[in-house]
Design a protein around this motif. Structure first.
Motif, mmCIF file in Angstrom:
data_model
loop_
_atom_site.group_PDB
_atom_site.id
_atom_site.type_symbol
_atom_site.label_atom_id
_atom_site.label_comp_id
_atom_site.label_asym_id
_atom_site.label_seq_id
_atom_site.Cartn_x
_atom_site.Cartn_y
_atom_site.Cartn_z
ATOM 1 N N ILE A 183 -1.699 7.784 -9.090
ATOM 2 C CA ILE A 183 -2.411 7.126 -7.985
ATOM 3 C C ILE A 183 -1.442 6.212 -7.227
ATOM 4 O O ILE A 183 -0.848 5.308 -7.822
ATOM 5 C CB ILE A 183 -3.609 6.300 -8.509
ATOM 6 N N PRO A 184 -1.266 6.429 -5.928
ATOM 7 C CA PRO A 184 -0.383 5.551 -5.164
ATOM 8 C C PRO A 184 -0.986 4.150 -5.024
ATOM 9 O O PRO A 184 -2.212 3.999 -4.911
ATOM 10 C CB PRO A 184 -0.259 6.241 -3.806
ATOM 11 N N VAL A 185 -0.110 3.139 -5.041
ATOM 12 C CA VAL A 185 -0.537 1.744 -4.954
ATOM 13 C C VAL A 185 0.231 1.052 -3.834
ATOM 14 O O VAL A 185 1.466 1.119 -3.781
ATOM 15 C CB VAL A 185 -0.297 0.990 -6.279
ATOM 16 N N ILE A 186 -0.505 0.392 -2.944
ATOM 17 C CA ILE A 186 0.094 -0.461 -1.915
ATOM 18 C C ILE A 186 -0.125 -1.896 -2.359
ATOM 19 O O ILE A 186 -1.255 -2.299 -2.642
ATOM 20 C CB ILE A 186 -0.563 -0.240 -0.534
ATOM 21 N N LEU A 236 8.725 -4.572 -7.239
ATOM 22 C CA LEU A 236 7.464 -3.838 -7.250
ATOM 23 C C LEU A 236 7.640 -2.383 -6.811
ATOM 24 O O LEU A 236 6.987 -1.491 -7.347
ATOM 25 C CB LEU A 236 6.429 -4.545 -6.386
ATOM 26 N N LEU A 237 8.532 -2.141 -5.879
ATOM 27 C CA LEU A 237 8.813 -0.759 -5.476
ATOM 28 C C LEU A 237 9.479 0.001 -6.616
ATOM 29 O O LEU A 237 9.194 1.174 -6.840
ATOM 30 C CB LEU A 237 9.673 -0.730 -4.212
ATOM 31 N N GLU A 280 3.920 2.205 -3.950
ATOM 32 C CA GLU A 280 4.196 3.124 -2.842
ATOM 33 C C GLU A 280 4.665 2.364 -1.607
ATOM 34 O O GLU A 280 5.473 2.850 -0.838
ATOM 35 C CB GLU A 280 2.916 3.906 -2.515
ATOM 36 N N ASP A 281 4.119 1.141 -1.430
ATOM 37 C CA ASP A 281 4.446 0.332 -0.265
ATOM 38 C C ASP A 281 4.172 -1.129 -0.600
ATOM 39 O O ASP A 281 3.502 -1.437 -1.581
ATOM 40 C CB ASP A 281 3.590 0.777 0.934
ATOM 41 N N LYS A 341 -3.608 0.537 8.203
ATOM 42 C CA LYS A 341 -4.353 1.798 8.294
ATOM 43 C C LYS A 341 -3.389 2.972 8.523
ATOM 44 O O LYS A 341 -3.553 4.037 7.923
ATOM 45 C CB LYS A 341 -5.385 1.713 9.422
ATOM 46 N N ILE A 342 -2.380 2.781 9.336
ATOM 47 C CA ILE A 342 -1.389 3.831 9.583
ATOM 48 C C ILE A 342 -0.601 4.128 8.308
ATOM 49 O O ILE A 342 -0.354 5.286 7.972
ATOM 50 C CB ILE A 342 -0.454 3.437 10.743
ATOM 51 N N ARG A 343 -0.228 3.086 7.575
ATOM 52 C CA ARG A 343 0.506 3.294 6.321
ATOM 53 C C ARG A 343 -0.359 4.043 5.304
ATOM 54 O O ARG A 343 0.133 4.896 4.578
ATOM 55 C CB ARG A 343 0.972 1.952 5.755
#
Length: 122
Positions: free
Chosen positions: A77-80, A94-95, A100-101, A113-115
């Motif tokens: 699962i990607p995490v921002i 953290l990266l 993920e970002d 929202k774009i990311r």
């Protein structure tokens, strides 16, 4: 079917702003800390993306990130990560752990929202 996003943030106002910008394209679930996020995942829920604040009571976002990336069931699962701290060393750490970002607060909701769309294309 809409993809699901889990928001972990102890500030309800941030979660509401994120929900307003994301709910037209995604199902959004909000929980106030990482510990509740762990319980939610262990209850059988699997989001397509997690957006997590770093500084929260209970379980910090960086601890949650480490937990999820060490767990076979959820590591995909990607995490921002969201943080008010604009520290290069923190961002790099953290990266490296698997985020993920990394987005610094205050943030532009349209940029976030774009990311998200780049990570979760329709």
């Amino acid at each position: 079917m809409k993809k699901k996003i889990l928001i972990l943030d102890d500030k309800e106002t941030i979660a509401k702003v994120l929900s307003i910008y994301l709910m037209s394209d995604y199902d959004v679930q909000w929980l106030p800390d990482g510990l509740q996020g762990v319980k939610w995942l262990q209850a059988g829920n699997t989001p397509d993306l997690i957006i997590s604040d770093i500084r929260m009571p209970g379980m910090r976002g960086d601890d949650f990130l480490e937990w999820i990336k060490q767990n076979e069931l959820f590591r995909h699962i990607p995490v921002i990560m969201l943080s008010s701290e604009d520290s290069t060393s923190e961002r790099i750490r953290l990266l490296e752990i698997g985020a993920e970002d990394y987005i610094v607060k205050p943030f532009n909701p349209m940029e976030l929202k774009i990311r998200v769309k780049k990570i979760l294309p329709n």
